[in-house]
Design a protein around this motif. Structure first.
Motif, mmCIF file in Angstrom:
data_model
loop_
_atom_site.group_PDB
_atom_site.id
_atom_site.type_symbol
_atom_site.label_atom_id
_atom_site.label_comp_id
_atom_site.label_asym_id
_atom_site.label_seq_id
_atom_site.Cartn_x
_atom_site.Cartn_y
_atom_site.Cartn_z
ATOM 1 N N UNK A 304 -31.536 12.018 46.660
ATOM 2 C CA UNK A 304 -31.266 13.742 46.846
ATOM 3 C C UNK A 304 -32.048 14.426 48.472
ATOM 4 N N UNK A 305 -33.450 14.138 48.816
ATOM 5 C CA UNK A 305 -33.993 14.346 49.500
ATOM 6 C C UNK A 305 -33.676 13.710 50.725
ATOM 7 N N UNK A 306 -32.348 12.137 50.934
ATOM 8 C CA UNK A 306 -32.334 11.928 51.864
ATOM 9 C C UNK A 306 -31.467 12.421 52.806
ATOM 10 N N UNK A 307 -31.278 12.062 53.957
ATOM 11 C CA UNK A 307 -30.697 12.633 55.348
ATOM 12 C C UNK A 307 -29.122 12.428 55.085
ATOM 13 N N UNK A 308 -28.518 10.963 54.332
ATOM 14 C CA UNK A 308 -27.549 11.038 54.582
ATOM 15 C C UNK A 308 -26.936 12.178 52.931
ATOM 16 N N UNK A 309 -27.716 12.861 52.185
ATOM 17 C CA UNK A 309 -27.613 13.306 50.672
ATOM 18 C C UNK A 309 -26.956 14.602 51.599
ATOM 19 N N UNK A 310 -28.472 15.067 51.793
ATOM 20 C CA UNK A 310 -28.113 16.514 52.846
ATOM 21 C C UNK A 310 -26.800 16.647 54.388
ATOM 22 N N UNK A 311 -26.410 15.524 54.487
ATOM 23 C CA UNK A 311 -25.831 16.098 55.494
ATOM 24 C C UNK A 311 -24.036 15.560 54.573
ATOM 25 N N UNK A 312 -24.128 15.011 52.963
ATOM 26 C CA UNK A 312 -22.698 15.434 52.403
ATOM 27 C C UNK A 312 -23.048 16.821 51.555
ATOM 28 N N UNK A 313 -24.390 16.926 51.276
ATOM 29 C CA UNK A 313 -24.837 19.120 50.849
ATOM 30 C C UNK A 313 -24.543 19.657 51.288
ATOM 31 N N UNK A 314 -24.821 19.585 53.064
ATOM 32 C CA UNK A 314 -25.299 21.342 54.193
ATOM 33 C C UNK A 314 -23.965 21.641 53.388
ATOM 34 N N UNK A 315 -22.449 21.587 53.695
ATOM 35 C CA UNK A 315 -21.519 22.103 53.639
ATOM 36 C C UNK A 315 -21.223 23.140 52.762
ATOM 37 N N UNK A 316 -21.441 21.864 51.768
ATOM 38 C CA UNK A 316 -21.461 22.722 50.555
ATOM 39 C C UNK A 316 -22.306 24.689 49.635
ATOM 40 N N UNK A 317 -23.389 23.488 50.212
ATOM 41 C CA UNK A 317 -24.683 24.855 50.225
ATOM 42 C C UNK A 317 -24.051 25.950 50.738
ATOM 43 N N UNK A 318 -24.046 26.027 52.861
ATOM 44 C CA UNK A 318 -22.499 26.911 53.055
ATOM 45 C C UNK A 318 -22.097 27.420 52.636
ATOM 46 N N UNK A 319 -20.811 26.861 52.272
ATOM 47 C CA UNK A 319 -20.043 27.225 51.209
ATOM 48 C C UNK A 319 -20.123 28.816 49.887
ATOM 49 N N UNK A 320 -20.877 27.904 49.252
ATOM 50 C CA UNK A 320 -21.161 28.470 47.807
ATOM 51 C C UNK A 320 -22.494 29.753 48.369
ATOM 52 N N UNK A 321 -22.739 29.806 49.763
ATOM 53 C CA UNK A 321 -23.285 31.293 49.297
ATOM 54 C C UNK A 321 -23.482 31.574 50.918
ATOM 55 N N UNK A 322 -22.359 31.200 51.309
ATOM 56 C CA UNK A 322 -22.025 32.202 52.841
ATOM 57 C C UNK A 322 -23.060 32.622 54.008
ATOM 58 N N UNK A 323 -23.706 30.725 53.897
ATOM 59 C CA UNK A 323 -24.939 31.027 54.901
ATOM 60 C C UNK A 323 -24.712 30.320 56.731
ATOM 61 N N UNK A 324 -25.118 30.982 57.532
ATOM 62 C CA UNK A 324 -24.859 30.467 58.722
ATOM 63 C C UNK A 324 -26.107 30.263 59.848
ATOM 64 N N UNK A 325 -26.127 29.846 60.766
ATOM 65 C CA UNK A 325 -27.022 29.892 61.617
ATOM 66 C C UNK A 325 -27.676 27.910 61.287
ATOM 67 N N UNK A 326 -28.575 27.639 62.698
ATOM 68 C CA UNK A 326 -29.311 26.741 62.399
ATOM 69 C C UNK A 326 -30.021 26.457 61.325
ATOM 70 N N UNK A 327 -30.389 27.079 60.810
ATOM 71 C CA UNK A 327 -30.954 26.364 59.054
ATOM 72 C C UNK A 327 -29.987 26.326 58.595
ATOM 73 N N UNK A 328 -29.219 26.120 58.522
ATOM 74 C CA UNK A 328 -27.967 25.809 57.281
ATOM 75 C C UNK A 328 -27.789 24.018 57.616
ATOM 76 N N UNK A 329 -27.949 23.998 58.988
ATOM 77 C CA UNK A 329 -27.587 22.795 59.261
ATOM 78 C C UNK A 329 -28.352 21.405 58.841
ATOM 79 N N UNK A 330 -27.662 20.267 58.812
ATOM 80 C CA UNK A 330 -28.875 19.332 57.582
ATOM 81 C C UNK A 330 -29.598 18.767 58.074
ATOM 82 N N UNK A 331 -29.559 18.741 59.353
ATOM 83 C CA UNK A 331 -31.240 17.898 59.861
ATOM 84 C C UNK A 331 -32.511 19.633 59.516
ATOM 85 N N UNK A 332 -32.420 20.648 59.206
ATOM 86 C CA UNK A 332 -32.291 21.316 58.797
ATOM 87 C C UNK A 332 -33.167 21.115 57.513
#
Lengths: 496, 496
Positions: A304-332
């Protein structure tokens, strides 16, 4: 009834008692009002004494002897007998009054620790911790006398059967030599990359809880046999068929709880995946804390600190907290969750600096059990060790030797299993990815089934059938070895 | 150690076990995931067997005999000895295998009941309930043989020491004769008054919880020694120094949870107010379920459906739910919360129709224990009794004989204590108001201290020092007597 059947029934009752104790302990840490502490300590002490009486029942010796000649038993039953004998030997080594005194001292010390930590007041903890240490040393000496081990090896043995401090020292001295230079190099590489932008909170507790539960479900946690709650110090506990995990929420940083939940879910998956037919038998228990910690760290650090996991988790994190902007992208987010830093707090440490925290504690507790370090000198020794191993000095004992519950709660000999577990986690995750190439791509789709399926077969479902090195050898081709762990760190943290 | 000191230490350990069981039972009803049910049943059965073994320890007989001649003992210690002897006699009457079988049958039956009630499926419950009934009958017969009581009187005795069905029948036959006519008259009077306007929901669970906690605090509940949670069937449970209550929330009607919380807080105040020096001793326990129910009903029915209480509560209700308009005025709320109705559900019943529900259950369980009513005929007998006593017939068994957990959970002999408690509540509240004329005016200011102070002195703090009639006589001038209860109903429900 055959001797084996008598043993199985008896250990089933011991397990029923463990389950009762497990839930009461969980309740003490999550639900209990503070005015009940003294009364609860009485109840837990009573149940532990009764459990101890069951575990040292003299009929066990006779049954074990009679069952040894039973040639109708299969592999699992024979392994169960071996584990029963191991447990019986360990338990009979410690007299009942020592068990009861230890339970009471621990309850009192845990309460004192909560206050002392809050107030960064080591002297207030000292008398309580001295009593716990004295009784731990006494228990280690009693067990060591029977098993032919030093007191500290005897304590280690409670958490990791077969562990020896000599081998651990060798592994840890190697890591202690490797890591400072590696950490320098990794920090330099990190400094050359753009820092991920800050994530702006506050992050509502309800949204954090929801995201945590979503991740638990993705990882394969069975909510019909467990719960998620809140406690000061996160843990995985409870009972057979009732594997409860806890976390704590920080509205300024949702990753603490989220990664904590993933960590504890790793433990919980091991517990929920133990062999159903032997769930309440010694052979059905988790092999030891090295493999247990490997399962939490495999999930938290490897998967869960793999790039693959964060590719899956990033949209869920954005949805949970209303996150927007480059800092909420999977790679960041990946850069954020693989950042390393020399910090004071073990549970907040990254996987590069974590071993230093563990090596420090292992050296200190070994010295304290051997009476080579007076308890009053612990804060100074702690700070000196932090300086040597991590290059930092905690500003107070709350951020230093008061941070962990392990010593107040009698968990002496537990700490080394964290880093041995990290080593095993790297080996196991590497083997799973080699055996099933879709493992990481599937995680990128939020599908942990290939990984957890492999773990069910090669770790969870085996219970205590094999010893840790035999299990690792069967699953990964070699016994515990830091090579894959180091290679993993280099791949993740050094420039390609 | 003196015989008395040995007894006190031994009963202290039994209490520590009761506390463990109490918390595990609470957890089963509030927190436990469903997959843990079978495993939890094993743990609870084991602890109950161990508790039973402690309670029938043959040393107790010797110690009790030796302590009987100890002339250094004071009143409380002598009363403690008397209660120890009573408990020992009751416990030794029931063999351990019957205790274990009963515990397992109850766990299975409670689970089956949850499903059967949801699906209104009495036949699905029947085999489980038959097993619980069989074992209750067996336990009643065993106890009755020792105590010289009928099986049903022996079961009653578990909840209310000294209770006899002959006296209860007399009280209940009198009420059964009085209430139908009274109810007619009260309904007619009610029909001539303006109906209170409907309160428009939904009422958010969080706001309901907050209001409930505010009321618990006003009543004097100690949150350092308890909690408020949610369960299907509200109860007061837990342990010494850890008195936990539960409720269930209905977003369409906040009064269900609010009045339920006040009811359970009445129980909890009794438990929290038991004598501190004897908290873990037999003489420090609540006297019996008649006084226990009197404490919940005194709070819910006597104190908190008074005009004074609603004067205090109305602004808090309006603030919690944003209520406006005439239906939120204190007088309208008082009319609402003293409305009476012939309904199907005991826990929703008002104080006028409630006794009919209890009289029905008492008659039925007496008949079932005596084997005068086959269990398969319970639904028909229930419906016939409802018709006779209340003039209504439930449309299904979910609203009929499946509504209560008492029979599935082995609480045969408990029901009559509700109405005996209502009678005692009226006596006690009347005596408190006469002793301290500010009692009701203070409640109007949200100050329950005069009432609770009087109850601490005259009920809670006495534990089991006196029997129920002696306590009532000392506190109110007479033993249990329905006169004050009838006068209270007439004053509240008939036109002046």
């Amino acid at each position: 009834m055959s001797a084996y059947a008598s043993l199985a029934a008896h250990f089933g009752r011991i397990s029923a008692m463990s389950n009762a104790i497990g839930i009461l302990q969980w309740d003490s840490d999550t639900m209990m009002p503070k005015g009940a502490a003294a009364s609860r300590a009485e109840s837990l002490a009573l149940l532990r004494v009764l459990q101890h009486e069951m575990a040292v029942d003299p009929r066990l010796g006779d049954w074990l002897e009679a069952a040894a000649g039973d040639d109708t038993l299969g592999d699992w039953e024979r392994a169960n007998l071996r584990e029963m004998r191991r447990v019986f030997t360990a338990q009979t080594a410690v007299p009942a009054d020592l068990v009861e005194a230890s339970s009471k001292a621990i309850s009192a010390c845990e309460m004192a620790w909560r206050q002392a930590r809050a107030e960064s007041d080591f002297p207030a903890l000292l008398p309580y911790l001295a009593e716990v240490l004295r009784l731990q040393r006494e228990a280690g000496a009693a067990k060591g006398a029977i098993l032919g081990l030093s007191p500290y090896d005897a304590l280690l043995n409670d958490y990791e059967p077969g562990a020896r401090i000599a081998r651990i020292d060798a592994l840890f001295d190697d890591l202690a030599a490797f890591l400072p230079g590696f950490t320098e190099e990794a920090l330099a590489a990190q400094a050359r990359r753009p820092a991920p932008g800050a994530l702006e909170g506050p992050f509502a507790v309800e949204a954090q809880r929801g995201l945590g539960q979503r991740m638990m479900a993705a990882l394969g946690y069975d909510f019909d046999r467990g719960r998620l709650d809140v406690s000061t110090h996160p843990f995985c506990g409870g009972a057979d068929h009732d594997v409860r995990i806890t976390t704590r929420y920080d509205e300024a940083d949702f990753a603490k709880a989220l990664m904590g939940v993933i960590h504890e879910t790793g433990h919980a998956l091991y517990e929920q995946g133990r062999p159903a037919a032997y769930m309440n038998q010694p052979v059905g228990q988790a092999r030891g804390m090295v493999l247990h910690e490997s399962q939490s760290l495999l999930m938290e650090m490897q998967a869960c600190r793999s790039r693959e996991f964060l590719g899956f988790a990033a949209p869920l994190m954005r949805a949970a907290f209303g996150g927007t902007g480059p800092e909420w992208e999977a790679e960041a987010l990946w850069r954020r969750y693989t950042r390393i830093e020399r910090g004071f707090i073990r549970v907040d440490a990254d996987e590069v600096t974590y071993p230093a925290h563990v090596i420090l504690r292992t050296r200190l507790e070994k010295a304290m059990i051997a009476d080579d370090l007076p308890l009053a000198e612990l804060p100074a020794a702690w700070n000196a060790g932090m300086k040597e191993l991590l290059g930092t000095t905690p500003p107070n004992d709350r951020l230093g030797c008061l941070q962990d519950i392990h010593w107040p709660s009698g968990g002496w000999g537990y700490f080394p299993t964290y880093t041995l577990g990290a080593i095993a986690a790297a080996q196991l995750f590497d083997a799973a990815c080699r055996a099933e190439p879709d493992t990481l791509p599937a995680i990128g789709r939020g599908d942990f089934a290939p990984l957890v399926g492999w773990l069910r077969t090669h770790v969870h479902g085996l219970g205590s059938l094999l010893d840790t090195d035999a299990l690792l050898t069967r699953a990964t081709g070699r016994p515990l070895d830091a090579g894959v762990f180091k290679a993993h760190l280099a791949r993740r943290y050094l420039p390609a």
